[in-house]
Design an enzyme around this catalytic site. Structure first.
Site, short mmCIF file in Angstrom:
data_model
loop_
_atom_site.label_atom_id
_atom_site.label_comp_id
_atom_site.label_asym_id
_atom_site.label_seq_id
_atom_site.Cartn_x
_atom_site.Cartn_y
_atom_site.Cartn_z
CG HIS A 136 -2.00 -1.10 1.15
ND1 HIS A 136 -2.48 -1.63 -0.02
CD2 HIS A 136 -2.65 -1.76 2.16
CE1 HIS A 136 -3.39 -2.57 0.25
NE2 HIS A 136 -3.50 -2.66 1.57
CG HIS A 210 -7.67 -0.65 2.68
ND1 HIS A 210 -8.15 -1.37 3.75
CD2 HIS A 210 -6.73 -1.42 2.10
CE1 HIS A 210 -7.47 -2.51 3.82
NE2 HIS A 210 -6.61 -2.57 2.84
CD GLU A 348 -8.07 -3.51 -0.56
OE1 GLU A 348 -6.94 -3.03 -0.72
OE2 GLU A 348 -8.27 -4.54 0.10
C1 BGC Z 1 -4.36 -6.60 1.81
C2 BGC Z 1 -4.08 -7.43 3.04
C3 BGC Z 1 -3.55 -6.52 4.12
C4 BGC Z 1 -4.56 -5.45 4.38
C5 BGC Z 1 -4.03 -4.47 5.38
C6 BGC Z 1 -5.35 -5.57 2.16
O1 BGC Z 1 -5.59 -4.77 1.07
O2 BGC Z 1 -4.82 -7.39 0.77
O3 BGC Z 1 -3.15 -8.45 2.77
O4 BGC Z 1 -3.26 -7.22 5.28
O5 BGC Z 1 -4.84 -4.76 3.21
O6 BGC Z 1 -5.01 -4.01 6.18
#
Ligand code: BGC
Length: 382
Positions: A136, A210, A348
């Protein structure tokens, strides 16, 4: 919002609220001019604001920190509102311990293996913040940045423009990236996100949002009873570090088949290697429609108990469906209860994870002179 202007007003009447005041400073359309209030301050004194918007029966609260959706309220089939997005009450909680609750994600949604990629013959090393990998956008991604926010009302729409400029080299990414994200609440109560970005050097970009959804309410327990469908015949299997292997595997005959509606919990305990890696569902679905110029419907999520339904349409080719596997009972949310595994799920819309290292995946490269564009629409009904 499909149903349900009438139900909303009925609900408001039942609660003793005049329908005309539902939208605060009401427009003829029911949209409400976004209202700004102080949410808190960062350690360095920077003020963080909360913008409240309402239109078509949907109420949204957005923070200037991370563009975070702090609360999103929609009615159930009887007009009763609840917040369907996991979050916190204080800026301190968001800064210290948020697993990206409600946040804008950039420059790159999901993982880049070992934080490395090569573009035009040049190797880049990104900030690594998830084991060996970059997740991210790295340690200080767009979720941890302060965004400039401007409200707007346009016809029957209300919304916010969010701006953030990421300097050349930030978190290891090349190029100054200027991002503009538009959050629109339509008169139907849809929440639309339009992402745009430009760069002054070749770079990679993959922006997403998210939000952790729980359509029964953010403090109501797990989402395993929610019904879900995803229009994808293939997904991208991962290794133990949740990096795609490069294969586009068929969902047929696996727990990943959501082409026919089933509950999130139905196959989540199947002893499948991929579910062991993700501690549940945490994968990218390769959407059948691929990249499209206009948002097309790709997923429907429904909570049978309240009737609340979320339909998602996007221009993106992928959907990361994460079933909240890493929530571990260590965080207290806005409803004052502890969030445990599966208390929320993320849908997402994005390009595939680790695309910069997989030439066969749709490209995430952005070059000077081009504009990155992506749109996702969330439609609610009950
Ligand atoms: C990911 C997860 C990750 C999470 C974090 C998601 O978008 O796919 O693997 O742990 O975000 O909060």
């Amino acid at each position: 919002m499909e149903l349900n202007r009438r139900t909303v007003i009925a609900g408001a009447a039942a609660a003793g609220i005049a329908a005309t005041t539902l939208g605060g400073t009401a427009h003829a359309t029911g949209g409400r001019t976004p209202v700004k209030s102080l949410f808190g301050k960062l350690a360095d004194g920077t003020k963080i604001y909360c913008w409240s918007l309402e239109n078509g029966g949907t109420r949204l609260k957005v923070l200037s920190y991370g563009g975070i959706v702090q609360s999103l309220e929609i009615p159930d089939r009887r007009g009763r509102y609840t917040n369907v997005s996991l979050g916190f009450d204080t800026i301190e909680d968001y800064v210290s311990s948020s697993p990206y609750f409600g946040a804008l994600i950039g420059r790159y949604g999901n993982r880049i293996a070992k934080g490395k990629f090569t573009l035009d013959g040049k190797a880049y090393q990104l900030s690594v913040n998830d084991g060996d990998n970059s997740l991210h956008g790295g340690a200080q991604g767009f979720d941890k940045r302060v965004w400039d926010i401007e409200p707007f009302t346009k016809g029957s729409d209300v919304g916010l423009y969010l701006y953030y400029t990421s300097v050349d080299g930030e978190m290891g990414y090349p190029g100054t990236l200027r991002s503009k994200v538009t959050y629109t609440l339509t008169r139907h109560g849809d929440w639309r996100i339009d992402y745009e970005a430009t760069t002054d050097k070749a770079t990679v970009v993959n922006l997403t949002s998210h939000v952790y959804w729980n359509l029964a309410g953010e403090s109501s327990g797990t989402i395993y009873d929610h019904e879900l469908s995803i229009a994808a015949a293939r997904y991208t299997p991962v290794d133990s570090g949740l990096i795609p292997t490069g294969e586009l595997a068929k969902v047929a005959g696996t727990p990943f088949d959501f082409r026919r509606t089933k509950t999130v919990g139905e196959d989540i305990r199947v002893a499948h290697q991929q579910l062991l890696y993700g501690k549940g569902l945490d994968h990218n679905w390769a959407l059948d429609k691929g990249i499209t110029a206009r948002p097309e419907h790709i997923a429907t999520l429904r909570d049978p108990s309240s009737g609340r339904t979320l339909k998602i349409a996007t221009t993106e080719p992928g959907l990361q469906f994460y079933s909240g596997n890493f929530l571990d009972g260590s965080l207290v949310g806005t409803g004052g209860t502890v969030y445990r595994q599966g208390d929320g799920l993320c849908l997402e819309t994005q390009h595939y994870p680790d695309s910069p290292n997989h030439p066969s995946f749709p490209s995430t490269v952005l070059r000077p002179g081009q504009t990155y564009r992506s749109t996702t629409v969330h439609s609610f009904s009950a």
